[in-house]
Design a protein around this motif. Structure first.
Motif, PDB file in Angstrom:
ATOM      1  N   SER A 109       0.851  -1.183   0.000  1.00 44.41           N
ATOM      2  CA  SER A 109       0.000   0.000   0.000  1.00 44.41           C
ATOM      3  C   SER A 109       0.897   1.246   0.000  1.00 44.41           C
ATOM      4  CB  SER A 109      -0.937  -0.040   1.219  1.00 44.41           C
ATOM      5  OG  SER A 109      -1.880   1.010   1.160  1.00 44.41           O
ATOM      6  N   THR A 110       0.576   2.239   0.796  1.00 49.78           N
ATOM      7  CA  THR A 110       1.317   3.503   0.806  1.00 49.78           C
ATOM      8  C   THR A 110       0.939   4.311   2.039  1.00 49.78           C
ATOM      9  OG1 THR A 110       1.528   5.651  -0.319  1.00 49.78           O
ATOM     10  CG2 THR A 110      -0.516   4.463  -0.652  1.00 49.78           C
ATOM     11  N   ILE A 111       1.840   5.174   2.500  1.00 48.69           N
ATOM     12  CA  ILE A 111       1.489   6.060   3.605  1.00 48.69           C
ATOM     13  C   ILE A 111       0.516   7.140   3.150  1.00 48.69           C
ATOM     14  CG2 ILE A 111       3.607   5.667   4.915  1.00 48.69           C
ATOM     15  CD1 ILE A 111       4.612   8.395   3.853  1.00 48.69           C
ATOM     16  N   SER A 112       0.256   7.226   1.850  1.00 49.13           N
ATOM     17  CA  SER A 112      -0.741   8.178   1.353  1.00 49.13           C
ATOM     18  C   SER A 112      -2.159   7.785   1.743  1.00 49.13           C
ATOM     19  CB  SER A 112      -0.643   8.306  -0.175  1.00 49.13           C
ATOM     20  OG  SER A 112       0.586   8.887  -0.556  1.00 49.13           O
ATOM     21  N   VAL A 113      -2.328   6.597   2.342  1.00 54.06           N
ATOM     22  CA  VAL A 113      -3.667   6.205   2.788  1.00 54.06           C
ATOM     23  C   VAL A 113      -4.115   7.016   4.001  1.00 54.06           C
ATOM     24  CG1 VAL A 113      -3.478   3.844   1.946  1.00 54.06           C
ATOM     25  CG2 VAL A 113      -2.820   4.361   4.306  1.00 54.06           C
ATOM     26  N   TYR A 114      -3.178   7.685   4.680  1.00 56.13           N
ATOM     27  CA  TYR A 114      -3.560   8.406   5.893  1.00 56.13           C
ATOM     28  C   TYR A 114      -4.290   9.703   5.556  1.00 56.13           C
ATOM     29  CZ  TYR A 114      -0.711   4.980   8.249  1.00 56.13           C
ATOM     30  OH  TYR A 114      -0.204   3.784   8.714  1.00 56.13           O
ATOM     31  N   ALA A 115      -5.304   9.995   6.362  1.00 56.78           N
ATOM     32  CA  ALA A 115      -6.177  11.136   6.088  1.00 56.78           C
ATOM     33  C   ALA A 115      -5.496  12.461   6.354  1.00 56.78           C
ATOM     34  CB  ALA A 115      -7.454  11.025   6.933  1.00 56.78           C
ATOM     35  N   ASP A 116      -4.637  12.517   7.365  1.00 58.81           N
ATOM     36  CA  ASP A 116      -4.059  13.793   7.791  1.00 58.81           C
ATOM     37  C   ASP A 116      -2.548  13.678   7.872  1.00 58.81           C
ATOM     38  OD1 ASP A 116      -3.417  16.223   8.869  1.00 58.81           O
ATOM     39  OD2 ASP A 116      -4.631  16.013  10.678  1.00 58.81           O
ATOM     40  N   GLY A 117      -1.875  14.321   6.933  1.00 60.74           N
ATOM     41  CA  GLY A 117      -0.422  14.305   6.935  1.00 60.74           C
ATOM     42  C   GLY A 117       0.199  15.460   7.683  1.00 60.74           C
ATOM     43  N   SER A 118      -0.609  16.214   8.429  1.00 61.38           N
ATOM     44  CA  SER A 118      -0.100  17.420   9.086  1.00 61.38           C
ATOM     45  C   SER A 118       0.482  17.153  10.466  1.00 61.38           C
ATOM     46  CB  SER A 118      -1.219  18.461   9.204  1.00 61.38           C
ATOM     47  OG  SER A 118      -2.237  17.994  10.076  1.00 61.38           O
ATOM     48  N   LYS A 119       0.190  15.992  11.022  1.00 62.61           N
ATOM     49  CA  LYS A 119       0.627  15.714  12.393  1.00 62.61           C
ATOM     50  C   LYS A 119       1.758  14.704  12.400  1.00 62.61           C
ATOM     51  CE  LYS A 119      -4.016  16.608  14.195  1.00 62.61           C
ATOM     52  NZ  LYS A 119      -5.201  16.046  14.894  1.00 62.61           N
ATOM     53  N   PRO A 120       2.910  15.082  12.944  1.00 62.93           N
ATOM     54  CA  PRO A 120       4.027  14.130  13.029  1.00 62.93           C
ATOM     55  C   PRO A 120       3.647  12.917  13.865  1.00 62.93           C
ATOM     56  CG  PRO A 120       4.774  16.378  13.435  1.00 62.93           C
ATOM     57  CD  PRO A 120       3.275  16.418  13.441  1.00 62.93           C
ATOM     58  N   THR A 153      -2.471   3.034  13.193  1.00 58.54           N
ATOM     59  CA  THR A 153      -3.866   3.187  13.612  1.00 58.54           C
ATOM     60  C   THR A 153      -4.427   4.572  13.318  1.00 58.54           C
ATOM     61  OG1 THR A 153      -3.174   3.833  15.853  1.00 58.54           O
ATOM     62  CG2 THR A 153      -3.569   1.483  15.452  1.00 58.54           C
ATOM     63  N   SER A 154      -3.650   5.438  12.694  1.00 62.06           N
ATOM     64  CA  SER A 154      -4.138   6.770  12.337  1.00 62.06           C
ATOM     65  C   SER A 154      -5.268   6.660  11.311  1.00 62.06           C
ATOM     66  CB  SER A 154      -3.005   7.626  11.770  1.00 62.06           C
ATOM     67  OG  SER A 154      -1.994   7.844  12.739  1.00 62.06           O
ATOM     68  N   ALA A 155      -6.144   7.665  11.310  1.00 61.70           N
ATOM     69  CA  ALA A 155      -7.313   7.646  10.422  1.00 61.70           C
ATOM     70  C   ALA A 155      -6.890   7.593   8.954  1.00 61.70           C
ATOM     71  CB  ALA A 155      -8.173   8.874  10.675  1.00 61.70           C
TER      72      ALA A 155
END
Length: 381
Positions: A136-147, A152-154
């Motif tokens: 897959s990819t880390i682009s699946v995460y909804a919010d890339g603004s929080k380090p 389990t991130s949204a």
């Protein structure tokens, strides 16, 4: 701000990387012999001719596994030994007939970005593979603004009409809005089709030999040319990369261990800053360089983006430079030294035709860089 190598050691955030710098030049070495796995597996690789696939095949063969590739047969691939079985079909049209009635211990799905590809594979392979691994990819995460993004991130939400009707054409037409959500839905479909026996691997920037994107290649290539280099940010922004060989080989080990779950495959296993990465490249390439740092605001005004870097200040994408990889490390993910990746990448890149080397697929030209540097120095006065 212009930063020299001496200035690097003044930045507290770079202490770990700075301590490693003396060993960079000698870190690259011949690959160590690969031992045989305790139990040979039959492995089906969907794709297998792209970036990471050949590394998976090579490592799997060295470990004593039997490998079958399934793809359209349209992309040149390495000359594999005769024991590598190659099946052809087209997942765009649902042509998976070559897979019917066959069984494998493991299926590794490399190229999928569309949920219907997973659905159709499930129709043919469900009950016929014991373990399904999906890149897959880390682009699946909804919010890339929080380090500190964790597994389990949204996740990003699909907002279209019918995810199963999306195609490669619609994906290319709206990649910024569809790529992450469709990958997330592909993950969900994997669980729907294959149940508990699923491994989801979410890499960030994959780099090293065979990387045709040139996103990371731009930097060691530019460092090797020397001179004044335009660098985005103040040098402390975190950078996360993973060598394609580390990713590919780890996936084979995950298959051997029957490890399931979700993992962020981002490297390295320490905080690597932009400046540390560039000085690491210089330790391999040699020559002199001067780093001139420019602000994200300046680059935005100039409508210029630079690869790999994501600003950690005043940006909505800050988190994508500091994704947690602790779960993957605990599951056996290891990382080659930066020097090894840089040295091998440049050796591969310099083996390409001259016309290919002359025009990178990412970054800016030397002419554009000179123009930007002139504008920056004029502003700083």
């Amino acid at each position: 701000m212009t930063t020299t190598r001496r200035d690097l050691f003044k930045l507290g955030a770079l202490a770990a990387a700075a301590a490693a710098l003396p060993s960079f030049a000698s870190a690259a070495s011949e690959a160590k012999p690969v031992g045989k796995a305790a139990k040979p597996l039959t492995i089906l690789i969907l794709g297998g001719t792209g970036f990471t696939g050949p590394f998976q095949v090579d490592y799997a063969l060295k470990r004593g596994h039997k490998v079958t590739l399934f793809n359209r047969g349209k992309r040149p691939s390495p000359e594999w030994p005769s024991e590598v079985e190659q099946l052809h079909g087209d997942r765009n049209t649902g042509d998976l007939g070559a897979l019917k009635g066959r069984k494998w211990d493991v299926c590794i799905d490399n190229p999928t970005s569309l949920p219907f590809w997973v659905r159709d594979a499930g129709k043919v392979l469900k009950g016929n593979v014991g373990h399904y691994l999906f890149i897959s990819t880390i682009s699946v995460y909804a919010d890339g603004s929080k380090p500190g993004i964790t597994e389990t991130s949204a996740l990003a939400q699909y907002k279209g009409k019918d995810a199963m009707a999306e195609t490669q054409e619609s994906l290319r037409a709206d990649i910024g809005g569809l790529y992450g959500p469709l990958k997330a839905l592909s993950e969900a479909e994997a669980h729907k089709q294959f149940g508990k026996n699923v491994t989801i691997v979410r890499p960030g920037y994959i780099v090293g030999p065979r990387d045709e994107t040139d996103r990371f290649t731009y930097w060691p290539h530019r460092v090797a040319q020397g001179g004044e280099i335009l660098v985005p940010g103040d040098g402390t922004d975190p950078v996360q990369i993973i060598d394609g060989r580390d990713l590919g080989e780890w996936m084979i080990r995950l298959a051997e261990a029957k490890t399931t779950g979700v993992f962020n495959a981002c490297g390295p296993d320490y905080t690597l800053s932009m400046d540390a990465m560039l000085h690491g490249c210089q330790a391999v390439t040699g020559g002199g360089m001067t780093l001139t740092h420019v602000t994200p605001k300046f680059l935005e005004e100039q409508q210029v983006g630079l690869p790999i870097w994501v600003p950690s200040k005043d940006s909505e994408y800050a988190g994508y430079g500091s994704v947690s990889n602790q779960r993957a490390i605990a599951a056996g993910l290891t990382f080659r030294p930066l020097a090894t990746t840089v040295q091998d990448l440049l050796a591969w890149f310099r083996s390409l035709p001259a016309e290919r080397q002359a025009k990178l697929n990412a970054g800016i030209t030397r002419e554009k860089e000179a123009e930007l540097l002139k504008a920056w120095h004029a502003r700083k006065g």
